[in-house]
Design an enzyme around this catalytic site. Sequence first.
Site, PDB file in Angstrom:
ATOM      1  N   GLY A   1       0.818  -1.203   0.000  1.00  0.00           N
ATOM      2  CA  GLY A   1       0.000   0.000   0.000  1.00  0.00           C
ATOM      3  C   GLY A   1       0.851   1.252   0.000  1.00  0.00           C
ATOM      4  O   GLY A   1       0.490   2.271  -0.596  1.00  0.00           O
ATOM      5  N   ASP A   2       1.985   1.176   0.664  1.00  0.00           N
ATOM      6  CA  ASP A   2       2.955   2.265   0.654  1.00  0.00           C
ATOM      7  C   ASP A   2       3.892   2.177  -0.545  1.00  0.00           C
ATOM      8  O   ASP A   2       4.101   3.157  -1.265  1.00  0.00           O
ATOM      9  CB  ASP A   2       3.796   2.230   1.935  1.00  0.00           C
ATOM     10  CG  ASP A   2       3.030   2.683   3.158  1.00  0.00           C
ATOM     11  OD1 ASP A   2       2.415   3.753   3.097  1.00  0.00           O
ATOM     12  OD2 ASP A   2       3.057   1.970   4.173  1.00  0.00           O
ATOM     13  N   LEU A   3       4.486   1.004  -0.745  1.00  0.00           N
ATOM     14  CA  LEU A   3       5.586   0.877  -1.703  1.00  0.00           C
ATOM     15  C   LEU A   3       5.133   1.028  -3.153  1.00  0.00           C
ATOM     16  O   LEU A   3       5.794   1.708  -3.952  1.00  0.00           O
ATOM     17  CB  LEU A   3       6.296  -0.462  -1.502  1.00  0.00           C
ATOM     18  CG  LEU A   3       6.937  -0.656  -0.126  1.00  0.00           C
ATOM     19  CD1 LEU A   3       7.488  -2.068   0.008  1.00  0.00           C
ATOM     20  CD2 LEU A   3       8.042   0.368   0.105  1.00  0.00           C
TER      21      LEU A   3
ATOM     22  N   ALA B   1       4.334   4.545  -3.779  1.00  0.00           N
ATOM     23  CA  ALA B   1       5.573   5.325  -3.884  1.00  0.00           C
ATOM     24  C   ALA B   1       6.184   5.227  -5.268  1.00  0.00           C
ATOM     25  O   ALA B   1       6.636   6.230  -5.839  1.00  0.00           O
ATOM     26  CB  ALA B   1       6.569   4.832  -2.838  1.00  0.00           C
TER      27      ALA B   1
END
Length: 396
Positions: free
Chosen positions: A174-176, A179
């Site tokens: 969800g972050d990576l 990003a």
Amino acid sequence: MGALDDLRVLDLTQVLAGPYCTMLLADMGADVVKVERPGGDLIRSNPPFVSDGDEEAYGGYFQSVNRGKRSLELDLGTDEDREAFLSLVERADVVVENFKAGTMEKFDCGYETLREHNPDLIYSSIRGFGDPRTGETHRQGQPSFDLIAQALGGVMEITGQSDGPPTKVGPGVGDLFTAVLNAVGILAAVHHRERTGEGQYVDTAMYDSMVSLCERTVYQYSCDGESPTRQGNSHPTLFPYDSFEAADGHVVIAAFADGHWETLCEAMERPDLAADYPDAGSRIANRESLRREIADWTATIDSETLLDLLEGRVPAAPVQNTADIFDDPHIHDREMLTDVDQPGADEQITIAGSPIKMTETMPSPGGRAPLLDEHRAELLDEAGVGTGTNRVESDD
């Protein structure tokens, strides 16, 4: 020389998504200035540590995604630090932040204000639910983390065993993934500015990114009206494409193409299976019985022997743990493990290298992560607002 060595990035992000985005840019040569709130990034003190968390300046989490950056501690709520920040903005190409929508506006440092100081600025945000400038929704006042994005975006619903609960993917996708998409958006905006002179706002939402990551579920639901759910390690439209237990661990086999299937059956000494199930449709229709046949075979063979039998002719691999990865010559040949100094420790720490390889401008982690406010004097001098005094002394 890096491919982005003429790009200046002001990075106000913290935790994982934003720092990973700007880490990618730093690895490719961008000058990334980590503008930190008083006290620094929330994850500076997060474990693990090499030896002693009381002695080390930060943990492995912060080190991994902030390598190769410079640090400046600013309190945007004070006139002096806000003016210093605006001076840096005037010399920057990109500003990246991952606060809740409206946070920068509270300091009178929102996109519109920064554009007044730098008309061709590229301003980028990573938020759970996006920014109203690119599409307003009822969720934009809500907080979000990786777990929230995975749950909302359908990732957890299709991850795990068929008889088990929805499961979070191990890495923080969800972050990576958000990003990575945001870094792509920034570079596209840089390219647009080079052609037109126009800056713009780049906005990437974690929820949106998870829907994009689960693109298969979107078209499946559109075609048959059924919500895809968990299928373990198998694939809904390909077979065999699954993990199997070997005598000494687990392996994965992806032999869904007709030629791969024939080779697998040859290795199993089961030409009858190749003859009886010659095409993808017949194999998918009989996947449960065929899976049992393959599983019975793999259970009697150790992983190395099994892979030798397939001789690189069938896509297959052992399921490795991190210790296996550290021992894999491929990883070392590709420079995917990088040792960097760990301030306060007597030994270095190993972090993941850059997976992006380029023949003329090879990306590379540019040294350890910075101490808090380590580069204050040089950055304020570059901004033309005086040398200042480092609030935290460097260990160099």
